[in-house]
Design a protein around this motif. Structure first.
Motif, PDB file in Angstrom:
ATOM      1  N   GLY A  97      11.893  13.268  -9.488  1.00 46.48           N
ATOM      2  CA  GLY A  97      11.151  13.841 -10.598  1.00 46.48           C
ATOM      3  C   GLY A  97      10.327  15.039 -10.165  1.00 46.48           C
ATOM      4  O   GLY A  97      10.299  16.073 -10.845  1.00 46.48           O
ATOM      5  N   HIS A  98       9.660  14.925  -9.014  1.00 42.56           N
ATOM      6  CA  HIS A  98       8.885  16.053  -8.484  1.00 42.56           C
ATOM      7  C   HIS A  98       9.805  17.228  -8.155  1.00 42.56           C
ATOM      8  O   HIS A  98       9.453  18.395  -8.389  1.00 42.56           O
ATOM      9  N   ILE A  99      10.971  16.935  -7.604  1.00 38.63           N
ATOM     10  CA  ILE A  99      11.910  18.000  -7.243  1.00 38.63           C
ATOM     11  C   ILE A  99      12.344  18.763  -8.488  1.00 38.63           C
ATOM     12  O   ILE A  99      12.446  19.999  -8.474  1.00 38.63           O
ATOM     13  N   GLY A 100      12.570  18.049  -9.584  1.00 38.92           N
ATOM     14  CA  GLY A 100      12.922  18.722 -10.832  1.00 38.92           C
ATOM     15  C   GLY A 100      11.808  19.632 -11.326  1.00 38.92           C
ATOM     16  O   GLY A 100      12.067  20.749 -11.800  1.00 38.92           O
ATOM     17  N   LYS A 159       8.681  12.150   2.447  1.00 30.40           N
ATOM     18  CA  LYS A 159       9.259  11.175   1.535  1.00 30.40           C
ATOM     19  C   LYS A 159       8.171  10.200   1.083  1.00 30.40           C
ATOM     20  O   LYS A 159       7.298   9.839   1.849  1.00 30.40           O
ATOM     21  N   GLN A 160       8.263   9.739  -0.173  1.00 29.26           N
ATOM     22  CA  GLN A 160       7.319   8.741  -0.685  1.00 29.26           C
ATOM     23  C   GLN A 160       7.775   7.359  -0.242  1.00 29.26           C
ATOM     24  O   GLN A 160       8.905   6.958  -0.504  1.00 29.26           O
ATOM     25  N   LEU A 161       6.902   6.630   0.449  1.00 33.24           N
ATOM     26  CA  LEU A 161       7.250   5.301   0.929  1.00 33.24           C
ATOM     27  C   LEU A 161       6.233   4.296   0.444  1.00 33.24           C
ATOM     28  O   LEU A 161       5.065   4.602   0.255  1.00 33.24           O
ATOM     29  N   SER A 217       0.858  -1.184   0.000  1.00 38.28           N
ATOM     30  CA  SER A 217       0.000   0.000   0.000  1.00 38.28           C
ATOM     31  C   SER A 217       0.890   1.228   0.000  1.00 38.28           C
ATOM     32  O   SER A 217       1.889   1.265   0.694  1.00 38.28           O
ATOM     33  N   SER A 218       0.558   2.222  -0.805  1.00 37.41           N
ATOM     34  CA  SER A 218       1.403   3.406  -0.925  1.00 37.41           C
ATOM     35  C   SER A 218       1.097   4.387   0.187  1.00 37.41           C
ATOM     36  O   SER A 218      -0.050   4.675   0.476  1.00 37.41           O
ATOM     37  N   ASP A 231      10.739   5.699  -2.748  1.00 39.23           N
ATOM     38  CA  ASP A 231      10.710   5.785  -4.210  1.00 39.23           C
ATOM     39  C   ASP A 231      11.477   7.046  -4.614  1.00 39.23           C
ATOM     40  O   ASP A 231      10.892   8.091  -4.899  1.00 39.23           O
ATOM     41  N   LEU A 232      12.796   6.934  -4.644  1.00 38.83           N
ATOM     42  CA  LEU A 232      13.623   8.106  -4.891  1.00 38.83           C
ATOM     43  C   LEU A 232      13.432   8.651  -6.304  1.00 38.83           C
ATOM     44  O   LEU A 232      13.502   9.861  -6.519  1.00 38.83           O
TER      45      LEU A 232
END
Length: 528
Positions: free
Chosen positions: A31-34, A13-15, A6-7, A25-26
Motif C-alpha cells: 500500500g505504501h509503495i502504491g 520491511k515491516q515486521l 510488538s511491531s 506485513d506485505l
C-alpha cells in the motif's frame, strides 16, 4: 498458544515480532509503495514543467534506446564508484550518439515500484529471467525508469527543480513519513532551504552534497543522515530508530544525487543506457527480454576476490546499510548470528545483505544451512561472476572485462579504454571526474584513513579468506576473468592471521565437502 506481539521495522520491511516468529506485513508495505508511485509521478510532472529542455515533451519512450550496457559484478565489486564515474561521462558530451544515459541510483527501487522485486512480489531473491518480463510489469518499469534516465549536472541555478528531484528520491528513502506531507509544501520547504544554502546556485561537490543533506534533515527531522554514504558521522541511536520506526524502498546506505538533466526523446533515440545494480548478475536474461531489439553489452567489472569478500564481510557487519531481505527464522551464520551485541539482533539475525540469488536464499532461508560469514560472502562473489559469465555466453552478449584495480590506479587511462571499447565519447566531464576519482572515494563501512583495498590482509577474516584461497575456491572464475590463479601466484601465509591449513577451524568440517566438477579441488561444504 498466545504470544505478545510488538511491531518493528527494519531492513526496509515491516515486521511483526512475537515469541516464536516474525512475518512481513506485505499488504501494508505494498500500500505504501502504491502511494509513493503516485506521488513520484505527480512530482515528475512538476519537473517537466520546470525543466525547459523537456517542458514540451511527454514521458520519453525508453524502448527507443539503440543500446543498453549492463555494468555487471558482484556486490562490493566496485560498481557504485565505477557507475558514478561513468555517469559523469554523459554530462557534457558533444555527440549525443556517444553518450551514457544513467539513473541517479540503482535499478532495484524501480523494480520494486513496478512489482518485480521483494516486497512487491513474494520471492525473496534477486533473480529475474525471461518469464518475469511480462508486458504489464515491464510497461510500468520502463515508465518509472523513463522519469529518471538522464545525466548529472555540475551546476544548477533552478533550485526548485533540484528540490523536486530530491523530493522524488527522498520518497524512496523515507516513504512512510514523507508521503504523509503535502507534496507542494514539502517541495517548497526544500526549495527554500536550498536557496538559503546556495544563494548563487548549486555547484556539485562532496561538501555541497553534505550541505544538501543537512538542508534535507532540517526540513524533515525524520531523516537520519547516518544512513547516507556522503555523511561523515554515524549515530548508534539512528540504527535503533531505523529498526523500530522506518522502512525504505531504496537500499541503505542511501544515495544523494546531484542535480539531474532528464533525457529528451532525442537523447533516448541515440544514447546508451547504463544499468548498474550488482543484482543484475542474476538478471541478464530479464534485461535481454526487456530490451529485445537493442544491442545489449556487458561491462564486466572484476575485482580481486579477497578484496571483494573482505568488503562483503565488512558490509554484513555494518549496521547502517546493505540490508535487503528479511528472514523470519534466525539465520545460521557461524560467528555472526550466534551472539550479536546489544541492538544487533534484528539486523544480524533476521536480515540477509547484498545481492541474494535463488540458491543462496534457499540455503539460508529455507534449508537453514549453517555457514561462516566468509563462506557466505565467498559464495556471493563466486556465484555472481559465474552467472555473468554463463549468461553472457548463453545469450551471446558483447562482453568487456574491466579490472577494478586498473580503474583504481589508472583511472583516466581506464576511463578512456572503457569509452573506446563501448564507442563512447571520452568527454571532458568524464575525464575531470576521473582525475578527481581518489578524492571522491566514499568507503561507507570504514572511516579510518588506513582502511583500503588490502585490509583483507589484516582483518579478523584473513585466516579464513586465505584458507579458501589455498583450496583454489576462486580459481575457476578468476582464471576466466583474467585474474589468474590466485592460489598459485600469491603467498597465503601472511603476517596477520597466518595459520596452517590443517589447524584452521574450517578444516574440521571439510570432510563433508565434495569435489566439484570444475577443478577437482575440495570446496567448503556450504558450496555443495
Amino acid at each position: 498458544m498466545t504470544s505478545t506481539h510488538s511491531s518493528r521495522l527494519y531492513c526496509g520491511k515491516q515486521l511483526t515480532m512475537n515469541t516464536q516468529k516474525t512475518f512481513v506485513d506485505l499488504g501494508k508495505m505494498r500500500g505504501h509503495i502504491g502511494d509513493v508511485l503516485k506521488l513520484r509521478r505527480l512530482a515528475w510532472e512538476i519537473c517537466q514543467t520546470l525543466d525547459q529542455s523537456t517542458a514540451d515533451e511527454k514521458m520519453p519512450l525508453v524502448q527507443r534506446l539503440p543500446r543498453v550496457c549492463v555494468l555487471a559484478s558482484s556486490s562490493r565489486g566496485g560498481t557504485s564508484v565505477t557507475a558514478e564515474l561513468l555517469q559523469w561521462q554523459g554530462a557534457n558530451c558533444v555527440d549525443p550518439r556517444r553518450r551514457f544515459l544513467t539513473l541517479p541510483g540503482e535499478e532495484k527501487p524501480h523494480l520494486i515500484l513496478a512489482g518485480l522485486a521483494f516486497p512487491s512480489r513474494d520471492e525473496r531473491f534477486d533473480d529475474l529471467n525471461e518469464a518475469d518480463a511480462r508486458s504489464s510489469l515491464v510497461s510500468g518499469l520502463l515508465q518509472e525508469m523513463g522519469s529518471e534516465i538522464g545525466y548529472p549536472l555540475a551546476q544548477c541555478d533552478n533550485l526548485e527543480l533540484y528540490a523536486t528531484q530530491l523530493y522524488r528520491r527522498l520518497l524512496l528513502q523515507w516513504p512512510t513519513d514523507l508521503a504523509k506531507l503535502k507534496m507542494d509544501d514539502a517541495i517548497a520547504r526544500l526549495t527554500k532551504a536550498l536557496e538559503v544554502n546556495f544563494p548563487r546556485g548549486y555547484c556539485d561537490s562532496v561538501d555541497n552534497r553534505r550541505q544538501v543533506l543537512g538542508a534535507c534533515v532540517r526540513c524533515f527531522p525524520f531523516i537520519r543522515p547516518s544512513f547516507y554514504d556522503c555523511w561523515p558521522h554515524r549515530s548508534g541511536k539512528d540504527v535503533l530508530d531505523f529498526a523500530g520506526q522506518f522502512w525504505s524502498i531504496e537500499e541503505t546506505p542511501f544515495v544523494l544525487p546531484p542535480p539531474w538533466r532528464n533525457a529528451t526523446q532525442v537523447d533516448l533515440e541515440s544514447g546508451c543506457l547504463l544499468l548498474r545494480d550488482p543484482s543484475n548478475a542474476w538478471r541478464l536474461p530479464f534485461w535481454r527480454a526487456v530490451f529485445p531489439g537493442q544491442a545489449l553489452q556487458v561491462l564486466h567489472l572484476v575485482r580481486d576476490p579477497r578484496e571483494a569478500v573482505q568488503g562483503l564481510c565488512d558490509g554484513w557487519n555494518y549496521p547502517y546499510g546493505f540490508q535487503t531481505i528479511p528472514s523470519e527464522e534466525v539465520l545460521a551464520i557461524s560467528g555472526y548470528t550466534d551472539s550479536p551485541n546489544r541492538g544487533e539482533s534484528e539486523w544480524k539475525q533476521h536480515c540477509l545483505k547484498f545481492s541474494i540469488n535463488r540458491t543462496l536464499s534457499r540455503k539460508l532461508l529455507n534449508e537453514h544451512q549453517r555457514a561462516s560469514l566468509v563462506e557466505v560472502c565467498a559464495f556471493q562473489w563466486l556465484e555472481a561472476h559465474r552467472s555473468i559469465l554463463a549468461e553472457t555466453e548463453r545469450l551471446s552478449l558483447s562482453h568487456t572485462i574491466i579490472n577494478f584495480a586498473d580503474l583504481r590506479s589508472k583511472t583516466a587511462k581506464t576511463f578512456k579504454e572503457i569509452c573506446a571499447a563501448l564507442d563512447l565519447e571520452c568527454s571532458q566531464s568524464g575525464l575531470a571526474y576521473a582525475r578527481s576519482f581518489s578524492n571522491r572515494w566514499v568507503m561507507a563501512t570504514s572511516s579510518e584513513k588506513s582502511a583500503g583495498h588490502e585490509r583483507w590482509r589484516h582483518s579478523p577474516y584473513t585466516a579464513e579468506i586465505n584458507y579458501l584461497v589455498s583450496l583454489g575456491y576462486f580459481d575457476d572464475v578468476s582464471i576466466n576473468l583474467d585474474l589468474g590463479s590466485i592460489s598459485a601466484t600469491e603467498n597465503v601465509s601472511l603476517e596477520s592471521g597466518a595459520v596452517e591449513v590443517e589447524n584452521h577451524p574450517a578444516a574440521e568440517s571439510n570432510h563433508a565437502a565434495r569435489e566439484p566438477k570444475d577443478n577437482g579441488k575440495d570446496h567448503p561444504a556450504f558450496y555443495a
